[in-house]
Design a protein around this motif. Sequence first.
Motif, PDB file in Angstrom:
ATOM      1  N   SER A 328      41.891  35.781  45.482  1.00 55.62           N
ATOM      2  CA  SER A 328      41.208  36.982  44.628  1.00 55.62           C
ATOM      3  C   SER A 328      42.038  37.836  44.098  1.00 55.62           C
ATOM      4  O   SER A 328      42.903  38.244  44.895  1.00 55.62           O
ATOM      5  N   ASP A 329      42.025  38.185  42.962  1.00 52.51           N
ATOM      6  CA  ASP A 329      42.745  39.020  42.120  1.00 52.51           C
ATOM      7  C   ASP A 329      44.488  38.654  42.762  1.00 52.51           C
ATOM      8  O   ASP A 329      45.064  39.709  42.919  1.00 52.51           O
ATOM      9  N   ILE A 330      44.784  37.610  42.325  1.00 51.60           N
ATOM     10  CA  ILE A 330      46.195  37.195  42.852  1.00 51.60           C
ATOM     11  C   ILE A 330      47.193  38.120  41.848  1.00 51.60           C
ATOM     12  O   ILE A 330      48.192  38.380  42.389  1.00 51.60           O
ATOM     13  N   ASN A 331      46.690  38.572  40.695  1.00 53.42           N
ATOM     14  CA  ASN A 331      47.751  39.241  39.919  1.00 53.42           C
ATOM     15  C   ASN A 331      47.844  40.585  40.282  1.00 53.42           C
ATOM     16  O   ASN A 331      48.806  41.765  39.695  1.00 53.42           O
ATOM     17  N   GLY A 332      47.289  41.085  41.413  1.00 49.64           N
ATOM     18  CA  GLY A 332      47.369  42.455  41.883  1.00 49.64           C
ATOM     19  C   GLY A 332      48.527  42.979  41.905  1.00 49.64           C
ATOM     20  O   GLY A 332      49.312  43.966  41.652  1.00 49.64           O
ATOM     21  N   TYR A 333      49.568  42.142  42.445  1.00 48.15           N
ATOM     22  CA  TYR A 333      50.937  42.345  42.728  1.00 48.15           C
ATOM     23  C   TYR A 333      51.827  43.042  41.671  1.00 48.15           C
ATOM     24  O   TYR A 333      52.863  43.778  41.430  1.00 48.15           O
ATOM     25  N   ASP A 366      41.215  31.994  39.513  1.00 44.14           N
ATOM     26  CA  ASP A 366      40.954  33.264  40.336  1.00 44.14           C
ATOM     27  C   ASP A 366      39.793  33.470  40.585  1.00 44.14           C
ATOM     28  O   ASP A 366      38.838  33.369  39.751  1.00 44.14           O
ATOM     29  N   VAL A 367      39.468  33.634  41.841  1.00 42.15           N
ATOM     30  CA  VAL A 367      38.019  33.914  42.225  1.00 42.15           C
ATOM     31  C   VAL A 367      37.241  35.034  41.566  1.00 42.15           C
ATOM     32  O   VAL A 367      36.099  35.007  41.461  1.00 42.15           O
ATOM     33  N   VAL A 368      38.082  36.097  41.363  1.00 39.35           N
ATOM     34  CA  VAL A 368      37.527  37.125  40.551  1.00 39.35           C
ATOM     35  C   VAL A 368      36.821  36.551  39.188  1.00 39.35           C
ATOM     36  O   VAL A 368      35.713  37.293  39.060  1.00 39.35           O
ATOM     37  N   ASN A 369      37.241  35.638  38.581  1.00 36.06           N
ATOM     38  CA  ASN A 369      36.718  35.264  37.484  1.00 36.06           C
ATOM     39  C   ASN A 369      35.440  34.526  37.771  1.00 36.06           C
ATOM     40  O   ASN A 369      34.462  34.263  36.872  1.00 36.06           O
ATOM     41  N   PHE A 370      35.298  33.871  38.783  1.00 35.28           N
ATOM     42  CA  PHE A 370      34.260  33.027  39.356  1.00 35.28           C
ATOM     43  C   PHE A 370      32.957  34.136  39.820  1.00 35.28           C
ATOM     44  O   PHE A 370      31.874  34.096  39.746  1.00 35.28           O
ATOM     45  N   ALA A 371      33.722  35.123  40.568  1.00 34.61           N
ATOM     46  CA  ALA A 371      32.682  36.182  40.987  1.00 34.61           C
ATOM     47  C   ALA A 371      31.850  36.878  39.761  1.00 34.61           C
ATOM     48  O   ALA A 371      30.831  37.281  39.579  1.00 34.61           O
ATOM     49  N   ARG A 372      32.588  36.869  38.400  1.00 35.57           N
ATOM     50  CA  ARG A 372      31.881  37.294  37.336  1.00 35.57           C
ATOM     51  C   ARG A 372      30.811  36.614  36.843  1.00 35.57           C
ATOM     52  O   ARG A 372      30.069  37.224  36.156  1.00 35.57           O
ATOM     53  N   GLN A 373      30.644  35.171  37.316  1.00 34.20           N
ATOM     54  CA  GLN A 373      29.648  34.238  37.024  1.00 34.20           C
ATOM     55  C   GLN A 373      28.523  34.378  37.831  1.00 34.20           C
ATOM     56  O   GLN A 373      27.627  33.768  37.390  1.00 34.20           O
TER      57      GLN A 373
END
Length: 441
Positions: A328-333, A366-373
Amino acid sequence: MNLKTVKFLLATVLILIGQTVFSQNSPAPLKLVEILLTPDHADWNYRAGENAQVKVTVLKYGVPINEAEVEYSFGQEMMEPEVTRRLKLNDGQGIINIGTSTQPGFRQLKVKAKHNGVAYDGQVKLAFSPEKIEATTALPADFNEFWKQNLEEITNVALSPVVEHLPTHSTNTVDVFLVTIQINAKGQRLFGYLCKPKKAGKYPVLFSPPGAGVKPFAPNTSFADQGFISFTTEIHGISPVLDATAYRSISSAFGDYWLNNLHSRDTYYYKKVYLGCVRAIDYLCSLPEFDGENVAVTGGSQGGALAIVTAALHPQVKCLVSFYPALSDINGYLQNRAGGWPHMLNPSNGKVNNRPENLLTIGYYDVVNFARQIKVPGFYSWGYNDNTCPPTSVYAAVNSVKAPKTLSITPISGHWRFEETNRESLSWIKKQLKLVETRSE
């Protein structure tokens, strides 16, 4: 006394001796010295810009240690500490002000103490306006088209299930089967344990994808005992009945599978994993005992991520449970804050993995983009003291869900959950599916 009786008594004595030795050498359930960290907000939540204080207590036998000294550090979650200091406690207690965060997120306090030459440590993470944490990972313009095309490619691929009854794993109430199904036209397959109530009837189905790793696992009959047909799977195309030694060899050969073909969205390792989850639902819905209506998915960590992915991709899923979802939100770093497991872009790994082609692929997985669906109700649960799936990354995903959601947050927990939370989630599933008792014909 005959020889047979003597042998029996001798064997019994040896077993008792073995049990005694084992119990004598079992690890202690508690540490001799405990570091108790108590935030000044009972729910561990603060508004952005609000100062947070933590009371530190060093205990031995449950009693504060006089003249204890600790070393502590604090800063943004999972990042380099902003402050490192020492503190001498009065009667084993002291107060640490860890400051605030002006942006929604988490601050992390780590404390170390030594007693009789042995080091002990503890940590606490405090939230600052966590409900306002936004994802850093962007949604690719053709995200839905990409997955629609991949789903269409497996639509007409036969599942070709191979089913083997496992009497030794079955119980008086549940039949257990080893099942393998075909994922795609390449012939890649997925293994898992199917558990079905023995009593004739029509049942809801429940899919349980696995946590991370390449490891054996045992069947879980508990869902079937609650009136579900459950399917618990692996993701690598390896039979779970192999012994631990074989799995260790396989795991060494696999390495960090989450980096396999990260440069290409079309061949990335998790592509077959995500599609395998869809096929698992297809298989469950093909069973004659399926009630034709009720489909749920539940998992934790990598399994929590896959629960969200499956619910987003398969239209027959009616509800999901996700515990501390990974990926989830791998790009956070890249935005100087904690990203999700497997931390492939943290300051250390990012030196190798931070490449344009990799970042492009991550957007599609990234799970964030599936969460949006997500369009179905979800039960989401996690703790704040988790360093594997940091709460910043979990909030980024869950805050992206627009469908109805129930949150069960236990701040004190790390990368684990309480049994009470398991029971809460199962009760929630039954309520969503309107299941009062198992329906039979």
